[in-house]
Design a protein around this motif. Sequence first.
Motif, PDB file in Angstrom:
ATOM      1  N   VAL A 164       0.869  -1.324  -0.162  1.00 18.69           N
ATOM      2  CA  VAL A 164       0.079  -0.029   0.008  1.00 18.69           C
ATOM      3  C   VAL A 164       0.750   1.374  -0.218  1.00 18.69           C
ATOM      4  CG1 VAL A 164      -2.186  -0.580   0.761  1.00 18.69           C
ATOM      5  CG2 VAL A 164      -0.500  -0.336   2.451  1.00 18.69           C
ATOM      6  N   THR A 165       1.932   1.316   0.665  1.00 18.35           N
ATOM      7  CA  THR A 165       2.911   2.661   1.032  1.00 18.35           C
ATOM      8  C   THR A 165       3.270   2.799  -0.349  1.00 18.35           C
ATOM      9  OG1 THR A 165       4.442   1.449   1.878  1.00 18.35           O
ATOM     10  CG2 THR A 165       3.185   2.611   3.394  1.00 18.35           C
ATOM     11  N   LYS A 192       0.715   3.940  -3.167  1.00 13.65           N
ATOM     12  CA  LYS A 192       0.356   5.404  -3.277  1.00 13.65           C
ATOM     13  C   LYS A 192       1.695   5.891  -4.142  1.00 13.65           C
ATOM     14  CE  LYS A 192      -1.054   9.297  -0.458  1.00 13.65           C
ATOM     15  NZ  LYS A 192       0.156  10.300  -0.334  1.00 13.65           N
ATOM     16  N   LEU A 245     -13.161   2.618   5.693  1.00 10.78           N
ATOM     17  CA  LEU A 245     -12.355   2.823   6.985  1.00 10.78           C
ATOM     18  C   LEU A 245     -13.324   3.481   8.114  1.00 10.78           C
ATOM     19  CD1 LEU A 245      -9.080   4.433   6.380  1.00 10.78           C
ATOM     20  CD2 LEU A 245      -9.519   2.275   7.858  1.00 10.78           C
ATOM     21  N   LEU A 263       1.271   6.427   8.415  1.00  9.64           N
ATOM     22  CA  LEU A 263       1.574   6.168   7.052  1.00  9.64           C
ATOM     23  C   LEU A 263       0.673   5.186   6.273  1.00  9.64           C
ATOM     24  CD1 LEU A 263       3.514   6.513   4.662  1.00  9.64           C
ATOM     25  CD2 LEU A 263       4.908   4.787   5.774  1.00  9.64           C
ATOM     26  N   LEU A 264       0.382   4.275   7.096  1.00  9.33           N
ATOM     27  CA  LEU A 264      -0.576   3.175   6.538  1.00  9.33           C
ATOM     28  C   LEU A 264      -1.807   4.059   6.067  1.00  9.33           C
ATOM     29  CD1 LEU A 264      -0.053  -0.048   8.466  1.00  9.33           C
ATOM     30  CD2 LEU A 264       0.748   0.221   6.012  1.00  9.33           C
ATOM     31  N   LEU A 265      -2.316   4.517   7.217  1.00  7.37           N
ATOM     32  CA  LEU A 265      -3.740   5.152   7.006  1.00  7.37           C
ATOM     33  C   LEU A 265      -3.648   6.236   5.784  1.00  7.37           C
ATOM     34  CD1 LEU A 265      -4.781   5.780  10.711  1.00  7.37           C
ATOM     35  CD2 LEU A 265      -5.781   4.272   9.217  1.00  7.37           C
ATOM     36  N   ALA A 266      -2.654   6.881   5.633  1.00 14.70           N
ATOM     37  CA  ALA A 266      -2.426   7.896   4.684  1.00 14.70           C
ATOM     38  C   ALA A 266      -2.375   7.501   3.394  1.00 14.70           C
ATOM     39  CB  ALA A 266      -1.345   8.843   4.877  1.00 14.70           C
TER      40      ALA A 266
END
Lengths: 340, 333
Positions: free
Chosen positions: A194-195, A198, A268, B257-260
């Motif tokens: 995920v990171t 992005k 979420l 960071l994960l949430l963003a």
Amino acid sequence: MTTDVNAPHVLEVEDLRTVFHTPRGDVHAVDGVSFSLAAGETLGLVGESGSGKSVLGRTVMGLVASGPRTTVTGRVRIGGRDVHALKPAERRRLWGPEVAMVFQDPMTSLNPVKRVGTHLTETLRRHLGCSRTEATERAVDLLRQVGIPEPARRMGQYPHELSGGMRQRVVIAIALACDPRLLIADEPTTALDVTVQKQILDLLASLVAERTMAMVLVSHDLGAVAGRTDRVQVMYAGRTVESGPTRPVFDVPAHPYTDALLASIPRLDNPPHTLLRTIEGNPPDMARPPAGCRFGPRCAFVTDQCREAQPEAAVVPGGRAVACHHPLSRSILEGAGDGR
Amino acid sequence: MAGSGTAHLRPDQERALVVDDLVVQFPVTGGTVHAVSGLSLDLLPGETLGILGESGCGKSSAGRAVMQLPPPTSGEVRLGTVELTGIKARDMRRKRARMQLVLQDPVSALNPRRRVKDLVVEGLEIWGWGDRDRDSFVDELLSSVGLDPETVRDKRPHELSGGQCQRVCIARSIALDPDVLICDEPVSSLDVSVQAQILNLLEQARERLRLAMIFIAHDVAVVKNISDRVLVMYLGKTCEVLPSASLEGALHPYTRLLLASVPEASDELPAATGAPARAVELPSPLDPPSGCRFRTRCPLATDRCASEEPVLREVRPAQYVACHHVDESTEEV
């Protein structure tokens, strides 16, 4: 976000159909899809596996073309030229300067026994006729543009020495090498964390803006498409069920499939243990698609009309189109409000 | 995290599973992979713990080590009151039936040559049928996971879709009425519409059977939806443990960071500003950073983070964070 009607289209797709002739019967993987794309515009192609979005991407590119087991009909025009009317050699000249593609799995789209630099210089020398030194300079510069630290050192490394995110950056650099006018990204971030996902999506968005490229972003991830495309086209079983500007389509979907798909994504802001809305059943077997509307068997609003007649795409206000006999009327009205 | 610590454990309550200081290491050419370094967790009956992390953070190794598949390098795993590490292989087999594992790829998790009706009751074939009637039990089991017994009973895995295979896997794992269900990325190979079906199914099964569940996944929203508590892992260590209802109030820089990074379909584009942590590569688990393992990517990192490993401490009620630079007054956003 709004399309200038007079701007020349980089890509025009008209009634495109891709049929695979298999032992089990003909599979209509893409079944009458039309759209166009102007420079600087990003189109999201979304759908579940088997919806035909990747085959559509590849047919547009010309990687899937008519042959003994495949029939492609309809028209794909890239920069005014019909991809499927070109000879293979002419088509290859289109790949690079006109259209380039980024694939899902960055490991298998790079040659494991070639250095990163070779991948890039090979493309530059072949298409642009650069000299060795010039190609090397440009390659280093490209790697820098896609955010690879120490590009000169990376040139000498092999793909396995890079992480997944770095490899995908290299693949993007190769795609950009000949400064294409159209980029087709087929699930570019699905194999990534995920990171990193992005970062790659942000990189693609900034490159599109910098170079006024047109981009087709193929993805099953509605979240990835939501924030980064101007328009979206929702595919189901080879057909477009709904298309239009991304925000309104996702905010007030008009097709029951788009609506159900959005509702089935865990959010979420849901409290823990929320039961999700589901779409009953499974996508159809494409060798034996259901009669009438292909989403009919899974649709909550299905009627006899849906079982008999395939709905045609009807244009609704706000630059949107929806292929449904019973579009969600509430959202259409609100959609009309948005359009003004 | 990058820290260790046991502040988040609840020794005063009845617990279905306790994991204490779990360490998993794999010897490889040129060193040792530190997959899990001192993970502690506990699970109440009927509770779901979500383990969240990116690939390579050790979440799957942790799940397997709890199952003793293979046994961890060190650390204790207690199922109910029984200590699993070091018990005889024969007793282990018996105990393992009380814990079940649901894997990521449902098609490869099933024997391709067996039929659904045999696959779902393989456990009972081994441990005995009791007074159950075979045919009616198979049908009941298949219906309970939303499959039509008539259609699927005689099929083999390749004749089913991925979602249907995952339902078979879940039926198989609940057939023996286990105490603990460990789900390792059970929905990440499925389409969103099918993913929702499977998540609902797991939720209903947990409620009906009062299962304690460990749900391992990389998708923040999925974990939030199914869990009571969330444990965030980074490079083999725990960053933060918090109730999933307050996940958006996470304090650890890595959790933030994960949430963003989560793209959301239905909200405004998350502001491109302030990615709260530096987007660099994951360090190698062969040679993890000293002190706090997240420090190489952390915007708050100082010298102290390199020398001293942070320990989990309760920063807010029920929220435990392993970070030197976070306290109850830390701004959430």
